[in-house]
Motif scaffolding. Structure first.
Motif, PDB file in Angstrom:
ATOM      1  N   PRO A 100       0.850  -1.196   0.000  1.00  0.00           N
ATOM      2  CA  PRO A 100       0.000   0.000   0.000  1.00  0.00           C
ATOM      3  C   PRO A 100       0.886   1.246   0.000  1.00  0.00           C
ATOM      4  CG  PRO A 100       0.271  -0.790   2.226  1.00  0.00           C
ATOM      5  CD  PRO A 100       1.153  -1.663   1.348  1.00  0.00           C
ATOM      6  N   ILE A 101       0.339   2.353  -0.452  1.00  0.00           N
ATOM      7  CA  ILE A 101       0.997   3.643  -0.273  1.00  0.00           C
ATOM      8  C   ILE A 101       0.132   4.418   0.705  1.00  0.00           C
ATOM      9  CG2 ILE A 101       1.671   5.810  -1.363  1.00  0.00           C
ATOM     10  CD1 ILE A 101       2.246   4.237  -3.910  1.00  0.00           C
ATOM     11  N   ALA A 102       0.712   4.759   1.838  1.00  0.00           N
ATOM     12  CA  ALA A 102      -0.058   5.411   2.897  1.00  0.00           C
ATOM     13  C   ALA A 102       0.338   6.875   2.999  1.00  0.00           C
ATOM     14  CB  ALA A 102       0.179   4.707   4.224  1.00  0.00           C
ATOM     15  N   CYS A 103      -0.635   7.744   2.725  1.00  0.00           N
ATOM     16  CA  CYS A 103      -0.387   9.186   2.772  1.00  0.00           C
ATOM     17  C   CYS A 103      -0.534   9.683   4.209  1.00  0.00           C
ATOM     18  CB  CYS A 103      -1.372   9.907   1.870  1.00  0.00           C
ATOM     19  SG  CYS A 103      -1.102  11.680   1.823  1.00  0.00           S
ATOM     20  N   VAL A 104       0.293  10.650   4.569  1.00  0.00           N
ATOM     21  CA  VAL A 104       0.184  11.234   5.907  1.00  0.00           C
ATOM     22  C   VAL A 104      -1.142  11.962   6.093  1.00  0.00           C
ATOM     23  CG1 VAL A 104       2.667  11.489   6.290  1.00  0.00           C
ATOM     24  CG2 VAL A 104       1.400  13.332   5.187  1.00  0.00           C
ATOM     25  N   GLU A 105      -1.826  12.248   4.977  1.00  0.00           N
ATOM     26  CA  GLU A 105      -3.139  12.900   5.102  1.00  0.00           C
ATOM     27  C   GLU A 105      -4.189  11.956   5.653  1.00  0.00           C
ATOM     28  OE1 GLU A 105      -3.886  14.350   1.181  1.00  0.00           O
ATOM     29  OE2 GLU A 105      -2.681  16.153   1.492  1.00  0.00           O
ATOM     30  N   GLY A 106      -3.868  10.673   5.761  1.00  0.00           N
ATOM     31  CA  GLY A 106      -4.781   9.751   6.415  1.00  0.00           C
ATOM     32  C   GLY A 106      -5.522   8.804   5.501  1.00  0.00           C
ATOM     33  N   TRP A 107      -5.081   8.679   4.244  1.00  0.00           N
ATOM     34  CA  TRP A 107      -5.699   7.704   3.359  1.00  0.00           C
ATOM     35  C   TRP A 107      -4.605   6.815   2.790  1.00  0.00           C
ATOM     36  CZ3 TRP A 107      -3.838   8.021  -1.640  1.00  0.00           C
ATOM     37  CH2 TRP A 107      -3.251   9.241  -2.000  1.00  0.00           C
ATOM     38  N   SER A 108      -5.026   5.743   2.181  1.00  0.00           N
ATOM     39  CA  SER A 108      -4.068   4.799   1.623  1.00  0.00           C
ATOM     40  C   SER A 108      -4.574   4.313   0.274  1.00  0.00           C
ATOM     41  CB  SER A 108      -3.901   3.620   2.575  1.00  0.00           C
ATOM     42  OG  SER A 108      -3.321   2.526   1.908  1.00  0.00           O
ATOM     43  N   THR A 109      -3.656   3.908  -0.573  1.00  0.00           N
ATOM     44  CA  THR A 109      -4.046   3.338  -1.863  1.00  0.00           C
ATOM     45  C   THR A 109      -4.626   1.945  -1.684  1.00  0.00           C
ATOM     46  OG1 THR A 109      -1.884   2.330  -2.169  1.00  0.00           O
ATOM     47  CG2 THR A 109      -2.199   4.540  -3.101  1.00  0.00           C
ATOM     48  N   GLY A 110      -4.489   1.380  -0.462  1.00  0.00           N
ATOM     49  CA  GLY A 110      -4.773  -0.032  -0.310  1.00  0.00           C
ATOM     50  C   GLY A 110      -3.641  -0.816  -0.959  1.00  0.00           C
ATOM     51  N   VAL A 111      -3.621  -2.099  -0.718  1.00  0.00           N
ATOM     52  CA  VAL A 111      -2.540  -2.922  -1.278  1.00  0.00           C
ATOM     53  C   VAL A 111      -2.711  -3.021  -2.791  1.00  0.00           C
ATOM     54  CG1 VAL A 111      -1.535  -5.232  -1.336  1.00  0.00           C
ATOM     55  CG2 VAL A 111      -2.253  -4.231   0.850  1.00  0.00           C
ATOM     56  N   GLN A 112      -1.656  -2.684  -3.523  1.00  0.00           N
ATOM     57  CA  GLN A 112      -1.661  -2.822  -4.977  1.00  0.00           C
ATOM     58  C   GLN A 112      -0.457  -3.669  -5.365  1.00  0.00           C
ATOM     59  OE1 GLN A 112      -4.343  -1.557  -6.440  1.00  0.00           O
ATOM     60  NE2 GLN A 112      -4.983  -0.309  -4.696  1.00  0.00           N
TER      61      GLN A 112
END
Ligand SMILES: Nc1nc2c(c(=O)[nH]1)N[C@H]1C(S)=C(S)[C@@H](COP(=O)(O)O)O[C@H]1N2
Ligand SMILES: [Mo]
Length: 208
Positions: A100-112
């Motif tokens: 996943p790519i986890a943004c500090v803004e509090g959302w994530s791409t989920g596992v890709q």
């Protein structure tokens, strides 16, 4: 009757607006979202258009610069480096990692599922000294996220890739075509999109 009708319509559209606003301000919602792109339909921090990235064609080259270890090069100069087309990168050994790519803004791409070249292989290709750190620069001009520095440990991580594909297809423009970094266990901002240049820097030399 007319007034009541308008009121009912108003109520309906307000309801829809609130629904929409609630959805787009949800805690986990990214700033922008790519829609209708099938397997690449996961959140985007900044679209290519927002970052001022035009269409990237066959002329794109990854500029790779290495650096001899400080002990080996009295001048401390980087090696001349090399430039690689996307086809040449695709001809190198490809690795796949699920991250996943986890943004500090509090959302994530989920596992890709990302596929590309290991950063460690690129370091070896350009003759970077063991323990080199990596400075990554994007085609993006301006904005705070156009470059990032990765530590030697991150460069050496087997899951750290210069990704060319995601979920079995070429990266889309919004996810960083022609190439982007993906690294495990770091804030999303280190996963530089639209990579133009990678410079391996020798480990810092301890001063006496
Ligand atoms: N060049 C560039 N790379 C970038 C960004 C950016 O604005 N420009 N945003 C970063 C941030 S903050 C995040 S969270 C991830 C999000 O990746 P995605 O847009 O593919 O979901 O990309 C990172 N890479
Ligand atoms: Mo982010």
């Amino acid at each position: 009757m007319v007034a009541a009708g308008s009121l009912a319509l108003l109520g309906l559209s307000v309801g829809q607006t609130i629904g929409g606003a609630t959805r787009s301000s949800a805690l986990l919602a990214p700033r922008g979202q790519e829609r209708g792109k099938g397997l690449a339909d996961f959140p985007v921090n900044k679209t290519a258009a927002e970052a001022g990235i035009g269409e990237v064609g066959d002329g794109w080259r990854l500029e790779l610069k290495g650096a001899a270890s400080p002990g080996m090069s009295s001048s401390g100069m980087s090696s001349p480096g090399m430039s690689l087309s996307r086809a040449q990168l695709l001809a190198l050994p490809q690795y796949t990692t699920r991250l996943p790519i986890a943004c500090v803004e509090g959302w994530s791409t989920g596992v890709q599922t990302w596929t590309g070249v290991r950063l460690a292989d690129l370091a070896a290709l350009v003759g970077a000294a063991p323990g080199a750190s990596l400075f990554v620069e994007s085609l993006q001009r301006g904005g705070g996220f156009g470059s990032a520095t990765l530590s030697p440990g991150q460069v050496g991580a087997p899951d750290a890739l210069l990704a060319l594909r995601v979920n079995g297809a070429d990266l889309t423009a919004d996810h960083g075509f022609p190439a982007r970094v993906v690294v495990p266990a770091l804030p999303g901002v280190h996963n530089t999109k639209w990579v133009a240049r990678m410079t391996f820097r020798p480990a810092a030399v301890a001063l006496p």
